[in-house]
Design an enzyme around this catalytic site. Structure first.
Site, short mmCIF file in Angstrom:
data_model
loop_
_atom_site.label_atom_id
_atom_site.label_comp_id
_atom_site.label_asym_id
_atom_site.label_seq_id
_atom_site.Cartn_x
_atom_site.Cartn_y
_atom_site.Cartn_z
N ASP A 1 0.54 32.09 -33.06
CA ASP A 1 2.23 32.48 -32.88
C ASP A 1 2.49 32.11 -34.84
O ASP A 1 1.04 31.44 -35.85
CB ASP A 1 2.93 31.23 -32.47
CG ASP A 1 4.48 31.28 -33.04
OD1 ASP A 1 4.57 32.50 -32.55
OD2 ASP A 1 5.18 30.58 -32.67
N ASN B 1 8.65 38.44 -25.54
CA ASN B 1 8.73 38.72 -25.85
C ASN B 1 9.26 40.34 -25.80
O ASN B 1 9.17 41.08 -26.38
CB ASN B 1 7.29 39.13 -26.14
CG ASN B 1 6.89 38.08 -27.05
OD1 ASN B 1 5.08 37.75 -26.62
ND2 ASN B 1 7.43 37.01 -27.39
C1 FPP Z 1 3.51 36.03 -32.21
O1 FPP Z 1 3.60 35.64 -33.67
C2 FPP Z 1 2.21 37.31 -31.58
C3 FPP Z 1 3.07 37.72 -30.63
C4 FPP Z 1 3.93 37.05 -30.05
C5 FPP Z 1 2.92 39.37 -30.00
C6 FPP Z 1 1.74 40.21 -30.89
C7 FPP Z 1 0.05 38.67 -30.78
C8 FPP Z 1 -0.80 39.41 -31.56
C9 FPP Z 1 -0.36 40.41 -32.50
C10 FPP Z 1 -1.90 38.92 -31.06
C11 FPP Z 1 -3.29 39.55 -31.31
C12 FPP Z 1 -3.06 40.30 -29.75
C13 FPP Z 1 -3.32 41.10 -29.28
C14 FPP Z 1 -4.63 42.47 -28.72
C15 FPP Z 1 -2.25 42.48 -29.39
P1 FPP Z 1 5.00 36.67 -34.08
O2 FPP Z 1 5.54 37.74 -33.94
O3 FPP Z 1 6.19 36.08 -32.58
O4 FPP Z 1 5.33 36.17 -35.14
P2 FPP Z 1 6.84 34.47 -35.47
O5 FPP Z 1 6.22 33.51 -34.91
O6 FPP Z 1 6.53 34.40 -36.72
O7 FPP Z 1 8.33 35.39 -35.38
#
Ligand code: FPP
Length: 259
Positions: A37, A86
């Site tokens: 996260d 998401n």
């Molecule tokens: C979390 O940060 C990330 C996600 C919910 C989705 C994507 C995940 C990644 C890119 C990690 C690697 C995985 C792969 C292979 C794609 P957030 O977007 O929720 O950030 P925030 O909490 O700051 O809003």
């Protein structure tokens, strides 16, 4: 104990090696689950860059963390790459993440350490919600690693813990309906064997970055006895030393299973 800011360079790496030695002499968790996260906040607050830059670095960090686990002898990893929630995000952001996911599966499928350690790559989640190109990449990685038994990398995509449990209930109910099992046969072991990660031990440790202290519908059944660890660091900024500290904390906690 946080390091004073003044400690850097050689002193920092000496501290890291010391911590690594300490951790390696203790009980190494068999299965760690990661809630990755803070990608967007990292992009905004640390880099002053567009959101997608956080995700790009988040993917690179996942690759790094998997290699740390292999080196430390952590046999099973489950990573929350994309939750069912998401999907409520902006379509452009979702497309970008799915592209990263596709790349990530192909890269893991070719990774020499994945093959030398015999890591089985698996996709868990609602396959109907996952784009075709990502499924294709996941199939390729799973096919190339399907005979491996030593290590596991579960990528949770379009995953939700409640959906995982509902899925199990549906499968078991169908068996009861078809007369294959009796209602009285249903027990925790049976449910555990149908759950998405049923072929590996439940997570010893669940680690979430970014300071949020929630489980967010991740591995609800499997986390019954997991240790939980939350760190303020955003996922792209998560360092080896942060990881070692998490494992040391795990080692220091007494695991009593309610006894
Ligand atoms: C979390 O940060 C990330 C996600 C919910 C989705 C994507 C995940 C990644 C890119 C990690 C690697 C995985 C792969 C292979 C794609 P957030 O977007 O929720 O950030 P925030 O909490 O700051 O809003």
């Amino acid at each position: 104990m946080p390091l004073p800011k003044i400690v850097s360079g050689p002193a920092y790496s000496a501290y890291e090696s010391q911590l690594e030695k300490e951790v390696l002499s203790g009980l190494i968790p068999q299965h760690i689950a990661f809630i990755m996260d803070g990608n967007r906040r990292y992009a905004k607050e640390v880099l002053n860059a567009p959101t997608v830059e956080g995700h790009r670095l988040g993917k690179d960090k996942l690759n790094e963390v998997v290699h740390w686990c292999l080196e430390l002898g952590i046999h099973h990893m489950t990573v929350y790459a994309f939750s069912t929630e998401n999907f409520k995000r902006d379509p452009t952001e979702i497309d970008y993440i799915m592209e990263l996911m596709e790349k990530s599966f192909y890269e893991f499928a070719e990774d020499k350490d994945v093959h030398s350690h015999h890591v089985a790559i698996k996709l868990i989640g609602d396959l109907e919600l996952i784009p075709e190109n990502v499924l294709k990449a996941a199939d390729y990685a799973m096919e190339r690693t399907k005979d491996y038994k030593d290590f596991t990398l579960n990528m949770a995509v379009a995953y939700g813990g409640r959906q995982d449990i509902a899925n199990v209930v549906r499968q078991i109910a169908a068996k009861v309906r078809d007369g294959e099992i009796d209602v009285d046969d249903i027990d925790e072991d049976m449910i555990g064997s149908y759950i998405s990660t049923g072929d590996i031990p439940d997570p010893d440790l669940i680690l979430r970055t970014s300071g949020e202290m929630r489980i967010s519908n991740f591995l609800l059944w499997q986390m019954a006895y997991s240790e939980l660890y939350f760190t303020d660091v955003y996922w792209p900024g998560f360092r080896y030393i942060d990881f070692l500290r998490a494992i040391r904390t795990y080692q220091q906690r007494k695991r009593r299973y309610g006894a």
